[in-house]
Design a protein around this motif. Structure first.
Motif, PDB file in Angstrom:
ATOM      1  N   PRO A 161       0.824  -1.213   0.000  1.00 26.29           N
ATOM      2  CA  PRO A 161       0.000   0.000   0.000  1.00 26.29           C
ATOM      3  C   PRO A 161       0.858   1.263   0.000  1.00 26.29           C
ATOM      4  O   PRO A 161       1.858   1.352   0.719  1.00 26.29           O
ATOM      5  N   GLY A 162       0.472   2.220  -0.845  1.00 27.56           N
ATOM      6  CA  GLY A 162       1.158   3.505  -0.880  1.00 27.56           C
ATOM      7  C   GLY A 162       2.471   3.506  -1.618  1.00 27.56           C
ATOM      8  O   GLY A 162       3.173   4.524  -1.635  1.00 27.56           O
ATOM      9  N   LYS A 163       2.813   2.386  -2.264  1.00 26.20           N
ATOM     10  CA  LYS A 163       4.088   2.303  -2.973  1.00 26.20           C
ATOM     11  C   LYS A 163       3.915   1.556  -4.298  1.00 26.20           C
ATOM     12  O   LYS A 163       2.904   0.913  -4.545  1.00 26.20           O
ATOM     13  N   GLY A 164       4.939   1.626  -5.133  1.00 23.00           N
ATOM     14  CA  GLY A 164       4.996   0.827  -6.347  1.00 23.00           C
ATOM     15  C   GLY A 164       3.770   0.962  -7.229  1.00 23.00           C
ATOM     16  O   GLY A 164       3.216   2.054  -7.413  1.00 23.00           O
ATOM     17  N   GLU A 165       3.351  -0.157  -7.787  1.00 26.14           N
ATOM     18  CA  GLU A 165       2.251  -0.168  -8.748  1.00 26.14           C
ATOM     19  C   GLU A 165       0.955   0.340  -8.137  1.00 26.14           C
ATOM     20  O   GLU A 165       0.178   1.034  -8.801  1.00 26.14           O
ATOM     21  N   TRP A 166       0.697  -0.001  -6.874  1.00 25.82           N
ATOM     22  CA  TRP A 166      -0.545   0.436  -6.238  1.00 25.82           C
ATOM     23  C   TRP A 166      -0.638   1.963  -6.248  1.00 25.82           C
ATOM     24  O   TRP A 166      -1.646   2.538  -6.636  1.00 25.82           O
ATOM     25  N   LYS A 167       0.424   2.617  -5.784  1.00 28.19           N
ATOM     26  CA  LYS A 167       0.423   4.084  -5.675  1.00 28.19           C
ATOM     27  C   LYS A 167       0.410   4.741  -7.053  1.00 28.19           C
ATOM     28  O   LYS A 167      -0.294   5.731  -7.293  1.00 28.19           O
ATOM     29  N   ILE A 168       1.180   4.196  -7.978  1.00 20.39           N
ATOM     30  CA  ILE A 168       1.273   4.811  -9.306  1.00 20.39           C
ATOM     31  C   ILE A 168      -0.071   4.738 -10.032  1.00 20.39           C
ATOM     32  O   ILE A 168      -0.486   5.690 -10.706  1.00 20.39           O
ATOM     33  N   LEU A 169      -0.791   3.627  -9.894  1.00 22.83           N
ATOM     34  CA  LEU A 169      -2.101   3.525 -10.541  1.00 22.83           C
ATOM     35  C   LEU A 169      -3.149   4.371  -9.819  1.00 22.83           C
ATOM     36  O   LEU A 169      -4.108   4.835 -10.450  1.00 22.83           O
ATOM     37  N   GLN A 170      -2.974   4.606  -8.537  1.00 22.10           N
ATOM     38  CA  GLN A 170      -3.844   5.567  -7.860  1.00 22.10           C
ATOM     39  C   GLN A 170      -3.618   6.976  -8.419  1.00 22.10           C
ATOM     40  O   GLN A 170      -4.566   7.721  -8.658  1.00 22.10           O
ATOM     41  N   ASP A 171      -2.356   7.314  -8.641  1.00 24.62           N
ATOM     42  CA  ASP A 171      -2.041   8.609  -9.257  1.00 24.62           C
ATOM     43  C   ASP A 171      -2.602   8.685 -10.675  1.00 24.62           C
ATOM     44  O   ASP A 171      -3.068   9.741 -11.121  1.00 24.62           O
ATOM     45  N   PHE A 172      -2.577   7.555 -11.376  1.00 27.54           N
ATOM     46  CA  PHE A 172      -3.116   7.506 -12.742  1.00 27.54           C
ATOM     47  C   PHE A 172      -4.631   7.702 -12.735  1.00 27.54           C
ATOM     48  O   PHE A 172      -5.187   8.383 -13.608  1.00 27.54           O
ATOM     49  N   LEU A 173      -5.307   7.121 -11.759  1.00 22.42           N
ATOM     50  CA  LEU A 173      -6.753   7.314 -11.643  1.00 22.42           C
ATOM     51  C   LEU A 173      -7.068   8.804 -11.480  1.00 22.42           C
ATOM     52  O   LEU A 173      -8.039   9.314 -12.048  1.00 22.42           O
ATOM     53  N   LYS A 174      -6.225   9.500 -10.742  1.00 20.73           N
ATOM     54  CA  LYS A 174      -6.421  10.931 -10.504  1.00 20.73           C
ATOM     55  C   LYS A 174      -6.078  11.756 -11.739  1.00 20.73           C
ATOM     56  O   LYS A 174      -6.690  12.789 -12.012  1.00 20.73           O
ATOM     57  N   ASN A 175      -5.087  11.288 -12.509  1.00 23.35           N
ATOM     58  CA  ASN A 175      -4.655  12.031 -13.700  1.00 23.35           C
ATOM     59  C   ASN A 175      -4.408  11.065 -14.853  1.00 23.35           C
ATOM     60  O   ASN A 175      -3.265  10.765 -15.202  1.00 23.35           O
ATOM     61  N   PRO A 176      -5.473  10.534 -15.464  1.00 24.01           N
ATOM     62  CA  PRO A 176      -5.321   9.518 -16.514  1.00 24.01           C
ATOM     63  C   PRO A 176      -4.774  10.045 -17.836  1.00 24.01           C
ATOM     64  O   PRO A 176      -4.542   9.259 -18.760  1.00 24.01           O
ATOM     65  N   LYS A 177      -4.557  11.349 -17.928  1.00 25.59           N
ATOM     66  CA  LYS A 177      -3.964  11.891 -19.144  1.00 25.59           C
ATOM     67  C   LYS A 177      -2.457  11.647 -19.213  1.00 25.59           C
ATOM     68  O   LYS A 177      -1.871  11.634 -20.293  1.00 25.59           O
ATOM     69  N   ASP A 178      -1.831  11.449 -18.056  1.00 28.08           N
ATOM     70  CA  ASP A 178      -0.373  11.307 -18.007  1.00 28.08           C
ATOM     71  C   ASP A 178       0.042   9.853 -18.211  1.00 28.08           C
ATOM     72  O   ASP A 178       0.555   9.194 -17.308  1.00 28.08           O
ATOM     73  N   ILE A 179      -0.192   9.359 -19.400  1.00 27.88           N
ATOM     74  CA  ILE A 179       0.111   7.952 -19.690  1.00 27.88           C
ATOM     75  C   ILE A 179       1.615   7.716 -19.760  1.00 27.88           C
ATOM     76  O   ILE A 179       2.132   6.757 -19.166  1.00 27.88           O
ATOM     77  N   ALA A 180       2.343   8.573 -20.448  1.00 30.87           N
ATOM     78  CA  ALA A 180       3.793   8.401 -20.567  1.00 30.87           C
ATOM     79  C   ALA A 180       4.465   8.506 -19.202  1.00 30.87           C
ATOM     80  O   ALA A 180       5.364   7.713 -18.868  1.00 30.87           O
ATOM     81  N   GLY A 181       4.029   9.469 -18.399  1.00 28.60           N
ATOM     82  CA  GLY A 181       4.604   9.622 -17.070  1.00 28.60           C
ATOM     83  C   GLY A 181       4.309   8.424 -16.187  1.00 28.60           C
ATOM     84  O   GLY A 181       5.164   7.985 -15.407  1.00 28.60           O
ATOM     85  N   THR A 182       3.101   7.882 -16.306  1.00 31.88           N
ATOM     86  CA  THR A 182       2.727   6.695 -15.540  1.00 31.88           C
ATOM     87  C   THR A 182       3.596   5.510 -15.941  1.00 31.88           C
ATOM     88  O   THR A 182       4.093   4.763 -15.084  1.00 31.88           O
ATOM     89  N   GLN A 183       3.810   5.340 -17.237  1.00 30.39           N
ATOM     90  CA  GLN A 183       4.667   4.249 -17.718  1.00 30.39           C
ATOM     91  C   GLN A 183       6.087   4.384 -17.186  1.00 30.39           C
ATOM     92  O   GLN A 183       6.694   3.399 -16.740  1.00 30.39           O
ATOM     93  N   ALA A 184       6.616   5.590 -17.221  1.00 26.78           N
ATOM     94  CA  ALA A 184       7.989   5.818 -16.765  1.00 26.78           C
ATOM     95  C   ALA A 184       8.130   5.496 -15.277  1.00 26.78           C
ATOM     96  O   ALA A 184       9.113   4.874 -14.852  1.00 26.78           O
ATOM     97  N   LYS A 185       7.146   5.893 -14.482  1.00 25.56           N
ATOM     98  CA  LYS A 185       7.192   5.619 -13.040  1.00 25.56           C
ATOM     99  C   LYS A 185       7.075   4.116 -12.770  1.00 25.56           C
ATOM    100  O   LYS A 185       7.770   3.572 -11.910  1.00 25.56           O
ATOM    101  N   LEU A 186       6.173   3.457 -13.500  1.00 24.76           N
ATOM    102  CA  LEU A 186       6.017   2.012 -13.338  1.00 24.76           C
ATOM    103  C   LEU A 186       7.313   1.273 -13.658  1.00 24.76           C
ATOM    104  O   LEU A 186       7.736   0.375 -12.929  1.00 24.76           O
ATOM    105  N   GLU A 187       7.955   1.670 -14.744  1.00 23.85           N
ATOM    106  CA  GLU A 187       9.201   1.007 -15.140  1.00 23.85           C
ATOM    107  C   GLU A 187      10.310   1.271 -14.125  1.00 23.85           C
ATOM    108  O   GLU A 187      11.086   0.369 -13.775  1.00 23.85           O
ATOM    109  N   SER A 188      10.400   2.499 -13.634  1.00 21.82           N
ATOM    110  CA  SER A 188      11.433   2.836 -12.658  1.00 21.82           C
ATOM    111  C   SER A 188      11.288   1.993 -11.386  1.00 21.82           C
ATOM    112  O   SER A 188      12.276   1.425 -10.887  1.00 21.82           O
ATOM    113  N   GLU A 189      10.060   1.897 -10.895  1.00 25.04           N
ATOM    114  CA  GLU A 189       9.824   1.129  -9.665  1.00 25.04           C
ATOM    115  C   GLU A 189       9.983  -0.375  -9.904  1.00 25.04           C
ATOM    116  O   GLU A 189      10.513  -1.091  -9.064  1.00 25.04           O
ATOM    117  N   ALA A 190       9.539  -0.856 -11.054  1.00 25.42           N
ATOM    118  CA  ALA A 190       9.674  -2.280 -11.363  1.00 25.42           C
ATOM    119  C   ALA A 190      11.139  -2.674 -11.494  1.00 25.42           C
ATOM    120  O   ALA A 190      11.572  -3.724 -10.989  1.00 25.42           O
TER     121      ALA A 190
END
Length: 456
Positions: A421-450
C-alpha cells in the motif's frame, strides 16, 4: 527477487468464460453438520472424512491472515472443524498488509504464527528466501497430489520444493451489477469494452452513476489494468510483463492505459469521481452498489467472486438483485485473471503440518465453499458444496482451466512493486486514476519502480 519460470503458467485466461451463464442463482446448499466417526463434524449429509489427521490434544496453534469481517469469520469455521478433529486449539491472528512486513515483526519478536496465509506468489517466495517458510510434509503433499492440478502445486513451490498450499482461489474478472438500476436504465450486459462504455453512458443518463471503483485500495486498480492488458495484449505479452521481460514503457502498456483512461478519464462515470473513488475502500465500493434501493451510488462494481461476501452484508440477493457478467473483451476474448491465498508453515512441528494437510483437503474446502464468497482450487470438491449457481459456475470454470491457469500479475511481482500500500504499482495507478492523461509519465514511473524491485 525475480519469480521463476514456472510462474509463467500462473496468470489466467479462461477464454471460454464468456459463454458461461453467470447470472443464475440456485437454492442454498444444505449446510447441516453431521458427526463423523472421528468425533468431529463435516458439512453435508452422509459425509465421511476425506483426510486423516493426528491427535493434537492440548496443542496451541496460531494462523495469521489479512482477512477481516465475514471472510475471517468463514475461515474461522474451517479452523474450528480442525480443532474438533484434532483436539488442538487454533487462534486466528489478524495481520496487516504487506503481510511479509507483519510476519517479519513477529519473527523478530520471537512470536511467529505457526501458519500464515500469503496472498501473493512473490510474498511466498520472499518468505522462502528469508528462510522463514518450512517445507510441506508428506501428508499435505499427498493431499495436494490428489486434489490439485499441477499448476497449483507449482505455484506453492520454490526451486522444486513445496512450501505453499493454495487454500483459496479467485476469479478476478467479473463485473457485478445492480439489476434494478440496469432495468430502470434499459441497459443490458455488455460483452465488449466498447459496449461497456456505452452501457455506462446509458446508466448515467438514467440518473445513476454507472461504476463504483474502490481506489483507496491500490490492488483493485492493478486488477483493472491486468484485465484490460490481458485481453488487449494477449497472454504471451502478459507473461512477459509479469516477469519484467518487457518494460512497462512497452507500447502494449501504453495501449492498455489508454483504454483504461476511457473510463477513468470520465469522472461522471465513476461514483464520486476520481477523488471519491480514491477515498472509497473495496468493501464500500461493493456495498454502495447494492444499497439505496433504485438510486444506488453506482450501478456496477468490478472485482472477483469474493464480492459475494460483501454483497451478503446488504439486503441484495445474488442472482436476483445482484448479477454478474464476465469482464468485457477489449481484444478478441474476455480475460479471466485469478488470484489465491497459500498457507505456509513458519514453525516446525506436527501441528503446523497437520493444519497444512487439513487445508489441502476436500473437507476443509467444503466448509469454506458452503459459506459463499469463496472458490477453491481443490478439484476434488463437489460443486454442490457451493451455495448458489453463480458460485458453482465460477468454481467450475476455475477447475476446468486445469494447468492452463494464469495468476494475478501484481501478485507475481516482488511485493515492493506489486503488493505494498502507498508504494509501487498500487500508488502509481492511484495517481493515474487521478490524472489519466499522463500515460507516458505513468509508464515511466512504473518502469522505474519495477526495475528497482526486480533487481532486489
Amino acid at each position: 527477487m525475480r519469480t521463476t519460470l514456472r510462474m509463467r503458467r500462473a496468470a489466467v485466461v479462461f477464454t471460454a468464460i464468456g459463454a458461461l451463464a453467470l447470472t443464475g442463482c440456485g437454492g442454498d446448499g444444505d449446510g447441516g453438520d453431521k458427526k463423523t466417526d472421528e468425533g468431529g463434524s463435516t458439512t453435508g449429509k452422509g459425509s465421511t472424512p476425506s483426510v486423516a489427521l493426528p491427535k493434537l490434544d492440548g496443542e496451541k496453534l496460531s494462523v495469521a491472515a489479512v482477512w477481516t469481517g465475514p471472510e475471517q469469520a468463514n475461515f474461522v469455521k474451517v479452523l474450528k472443524e480442525f480443532e474438533k478433529r484434532t483436539g488442538a486449539t487454533v487462534t486466528f491472528v489478524p495481520a496487516q498488509d504487506p503481510i511479509v512486513n507483519f510476519l517479519g515483526t513477529k519473527i523478530a519478536g520471537g512470536q511467529p504464527p505457526d501458519v500464515a496465509m500469503i496472498p501473493q506468489v512473490g510474498a511466498v517466495q520472499q518468505a522462502v528466501a528469508k528462510k522463514w517458510a518450512k517445507p510441506v510434509g508428506a501428508e499435505a503433499k499427498a493431499q495436494l497430489s490428489k486434489n490439485y492440478a499441477q499448476v497449483w502445486q507449482d505455484l506453492g513451490a520454490v526451486d522444486g520444493t513445496q512450501y505453499g498450499v493454495y487454500f483459496k482461489a479467485a476469479n478476478k474478472s467479473l463485473v457485478w451489477y445492480n439489476t434494478k438500476a440496469f432495468e430502470n436504465a434499459g441497459a443490458s450486459e455488455p460483452k465488449t469494452w466498447k459496449d461497456f462504455l456505452t452501457t455506462s453512458e446509458t446508466v448515467s443518463a438514467s440518473g445513476v452513476t454507472p461504476v463504483s471503483v474502490g481506489g483507496a485500495d491500490g490492488w483493485t486498480l492493478t486488477d483493472w489494468f491486468e484485465n484490460v492488458y490481458l485481453s488487449q495484449a494477449g497472454p504471451e505479452k502478459y507473461d512477459q510483463l509479469a516477469q519484467h521481460e518487457i518494460k512497462w514503457t512497452d507500447p502494449s502498456v501504453k495501449d492498455a492505459l489508454t483504454t483504461l483512461a476511457q473510463l477513468f478519464g470520465k469522472p461522471s462515470l465513476i461514483a464520486g469521481g476520481a477523488d471519491g473513488a480514491l477515498q472509497t475502500e473495496f468493501p464500500a465500493s461493493v456495498t454502495q452498489t447494492f444499497t439505496g434501493g433504485d438510486q444506488p451510488k453506482a450501478a456496477m462494481v468490478y472485482e472477483g467472486d469474493f464480492v459475494g461476501v460483501n454483497i451478503a452484508q446488504t439486503k441484495a440477493k445474488i442472482g436476483t438483485d445482484a448479477k454478474v457478467f464476465p469482464f468485457p473483451a477489449v481484444g478478441a476474448q474476455s480475460p479471466v485473471v485469478t488470484g489465491g491465498d497459500a498457507a505456509i508453515a513458519l514453525k516446525d512441528g506436527k501441528g503446523a503440518q497437520a493444519l497444512l494437510t487439513w487445508l489441502a483437503s476436500t473437507d476443509a474446502a467444503k466448509i469454506a465453499a458452503s459459506q459463499g464468497g469463496f472458490i477453491s482450487p481443490n478439484k476434488g470438491l463437489d460443486a454442490a458444496a457451493y451455495p448458489n449457481d453463480v458460485q458453482r459456475t465460477m468454481a467450475k470454470a476455475l477447475i476446468a482451466a486445469g494447468d492452463a491457469v494464469r495468476f494475478d500479475m501484481s501478485d507475481q511481482a516482488p511485493q515492493s512493486f506489486g503488493g505494498t500500500p502507498g508504494k509501487g504499482e498500487w500508488k502509481i495507478l492511484q495517481d493515474f486514476l487521478k490524472n489519466p492523461k499522463d500515460i507516458a509519465g505513468t509508464q515511466a514511473k512504473l518502469e522505474s519502480e519495477a526495475a528497482k524491485a526486480y533487481k532486489s
